[in-house]
Design a protein around this motif. Structure first.
Motif, PDB file in Angstrom:
ATOM      1  N   VAL A  67       0.845  -1.198   0.000  1.00 60.26           N
ATOM      2  CA  VAL A  67       0.000   0.000   0.000  1.00 60.26           C
ATOM      3  C   VAL A  67       0.875   1.242   0.000  1.00 60.26           C
ATOM      4  CG1 VAL A  67      -1.762   1.257   1.302  1.00 60.26           C
ATOM      5  CG2 VAL A  67      -1.840  -1.237   1.216  1.00 60.26           C
ATOM      6  N   TYR A  68       1.929   1.198   0.816  1.00 56.82           N
ATOM      7  CA  TYR A  68       2.833   2.358   0.896  1.00 56.82           C
ATOM      8  C   TYR A  68       3.476   2.613  -0.469  1.00 56.82           C
ATOM      9  CZ  TYR A  68       6.822   5.270   2.095  1.00 56.82           C
ATOM     10  OH  TYR A  68       7.733   6.300   2.127  1.00 56.82           O
ATOM     11  N   ALA A  69       3.980   1.551  -1.094  1.00 53.80           N
ATOM     12  CA  ALA A  69       4.640   1.704  -2.407  1.00 53.80           C
ATOM     13  C   ALA A  69       3.653   2.240  -3.431  1.00 53.80           C
ATOM     14  CB  ALA A  69       5.209   0.358  -2.856  1.00 53.80           C
ATOM     15  N   GLN A  72       3.169   5.881  -2.880  1.00 58.64           N
ATOM     16  CA  GLN A  72       4.343   6.685  -3.236  1.00 58.64           C
ATOM     17  C   GLN A  72       4.410   6.935  -4.744  1.00 58.64           C
ATOM     18  OE1 GLN A  72       6.617   8.330  -1.325  1.00 58.64           O
ATOM     19  NE2 GLN A  72       5.147   7.755   0.272  1.00 58.64           N
ATOM     20  N   PHE A  73       4.225   5.853  -5.535  1.00 55.11           N
ATOM     21  CA  PHE A  73       4.358   6.027  -6.996  1.00 55.11           C
ATOM     22  C   PHE A  73       3.186   6.840  -7.545  1.00 55.11           C
ATOM     23  CE2 PHE A  73       8.226   3.975  -7.988  1.00 55.11           C
ATOM     24  CZ  PHE A  73       8.391   2.941  -7.079  1.00 55.11           C
ATOM     25  N   PRO A 113       3.585  -1.826  -8.140  1.00 55.24           N
ATOM     26  CA  PRO A 113       4.378  -1.040  -7.209  1.00 55.24           C
ATOM     27  C   PRO A 113       5.316  -1.870  -6.335  1.00 55.24           C
ATOM     28  CG  PRO A 113       2.050  -0.954  -6.618  1.00 55.24           C
ATOM     29  CD  PRO A 113       2.139  -1.691  -7.906  1.00 55.24           C
ATOM     30  N   LEU A 114       4.899  -3.093  -5.987  1.00 57.73           N
ATOM     31  CA  LEU A 114       5.804  -3.921  -5.182  1.00 57.73           C
ATOM     32  C   LEU A 114       5.577  -5.386  -5.528  1.00 57.73           C
ATOM     33  CD1 LEU A 114       8.041  -3.185  -3.297  1.00 57.73           C
ATOM     34  CD2 LEU A 114       6.552  -3.562  -1.367  1.00 57.73           C
ATOM     35  N   ILE A 126      12.792  -7.829  -3.654  1.00 58.15           N
ATOM     36  CA  ILE A 126      11.491  -7.592  -4.301  1.00 58.15           C
ATOM     37  C   ILE A 126      11.683  -6.425  -5.275  1.00 58.15           C
ATOM     38  CG2 ILE A 126      10.072  -8.549  -2.472  1.00 58.15           C
ATOM     39  CD1 ILE A 126       9.876  -5.865  -1.184  1.00 58.15           C
ATOM     40  N   GLY A 127      10.600  -6.076  -5.981  1.00 54.34           N
ATOM     41  CA  GLY A 127      10.812  -5.050  -7.003  1.00 54.34           C
ATOM     42  C   GLY A 127       9.581  -4.259  -7.374  1.00 54.34           C
TER      43      GLY A 127
END
Ligand code: P6P
Length: 337
Positions: A67-69, A72-73, A113-114, A126-127
């Motif tokens: 969720v954070y990633a 952010q994007f 995003p993740l 991870i990516g």
């Protein structure tokens, strides 16, 4: 030494009509990646590791870092104003930005995003995977049609791998370049210029626990990898960490094929076309390799849904062509309705 920003600006010079919008968009992604990297690096020390009791559109339990990633994007692209809409693995529908600046944005972005977030608590790399298209609609809010473009229309694609070091790897169609984050100064530095698959490939990466569900062609290919033939460097080495960005990146560096085939239970496989297969396929081709759905280029697939899946084989050309040879010979009708 060249930073990501310096390199992107230099690359822009190669596009005579470039306005700098793509440069700013790629920079926005780089900035968001630094914030995500910081949270990932301290995930074990805060309660961010846990699940947030939500599930995403894939029905997968959402980890707080997912969720954070995502935030952010999306936040970086919204405030940057170069992107008018996003398709994200974490959101069922596209996110069409409401603000006026973004509605004049020339690009749309599809993003995971993740990726591989189920590996977070085991500290496995991870990516993030992203792809950038020019919008089709002329102005106003971005549309789903803007996102449903073939991979051959990609303007840029890349991934960030949060591993022993954090790297951003991307292409705009002029080769593949890798940038390693120096956390002490918060800069991505060009560490891997003009990345290419090695000529020889001896690694194969596949989840063999699905063996009994694979079509004949894939079962025979796995047997082919096991066969003892020193003249073709077999048996191949099996390496599979279950995090696509990590598996793909290792195989790009060391030479190997990444396989996520369809199965008799899920003929389209597991990986998503728009924000996993297409961006990685673009990088694989720009690195001198191939990316196939078993019978042809992934990039040629006409998308129908932003979350549609595709079988995915990417690696050195000779290894991917061997898969296509086996699919044609042993499972020519697999996955065809
Ligand atoms: P399996 C991670 O969840 C992911 O989407 C990719 O990163 C990875 O390659 C794949 O799934 C692993 O799937 O079925 O082998 O666990």
């Amino acid at each position: 030494m060249k930073t990501l920003t310096e390199f992107i600006i230099e690359e822009q010079a190669a596009f005579p009509n470039a306005s700098g919008d793509l440069t700013r968009l790629l920079n926005d992604i780089g900035i968001a990646a630094k914030f995500v990297n910081r949270e990932i690096n301290r995930a074990g020390l805060t309660n961010i590791m846990g699940y947030n009791d939500e599930v995403n559109v894939q029905g997968e339990a959402q980890k707080k870092l997912d969720v954070y990633a995502n935030e952010q994007f999306i936040g970086a692209l919204r405030s940057g104003g170069e992107c008018c809409a996003i398709a994200s693995e974490e959101n069922e529908k596209i996110i069409a930005f409401e603000n006026e600046k973004s509605q004049s944005g020339k690009y749309v972005v599809a993003i995971d995003p993740l990726d591989g977030s189920s590996n977070i608590e085991s500290n496995v790399s991870i990516g993030t995977v992203f792809s950038v298209y020019k919008r089709i609609s002329k102005s106003g809010k971005g549309t789903t049609t803007d996102l449903l473009q073939k991979g051959t229309d990609l303007i840029a694609a890349g991934y960030i791998i949060y591993g022993s070091s954090t790297m951003l790897v991307y292409t705009t169609g002029r080769g593949v370049n890798g940038f390693t984050l120096d956390p002490s100064v918060g800069l991505f530095i060009r560490s891997h210029p003009n990345m290419k698959y090695p000529d020889s490939g001896t690694i194969y990466s596949i989840n063999e626990s699905n063996y009994i569900y694979f079509p004949d062609a894939i079962q025979k290919y796995i047997q082919y990898c096991h066969f003892d033939d020193p003249t073709t460097n077999r048996p191949y080495i099996t390496r599979y960490i279950g995090s696509m960005v990590a598996d793909f990146h290792r195989n790009l560096i060391k030479g190997g094929i990444f396989l996520y085939p369809g199965t008799i239970k899920n003929p389209s496989g597991k990986l998503r076309l728009l924000y996993e297969c297409n961006p990685m396929a673009y990088i694989a081709e720009q690195a001198g390799g191939k990316a196939s759905h078993g019978f042809g280029r992934v990039l040629e697939i006409e998308p129908k849904d932003i979350h549609q899946r595709s079988p995915f084989f990417a690696g050195p050309t000779f290894m991917v062509e061997k898969i296509e040879e086996f699919m044609q010979k042993y499972s020519p009708d697999f996955g065809k309705k």
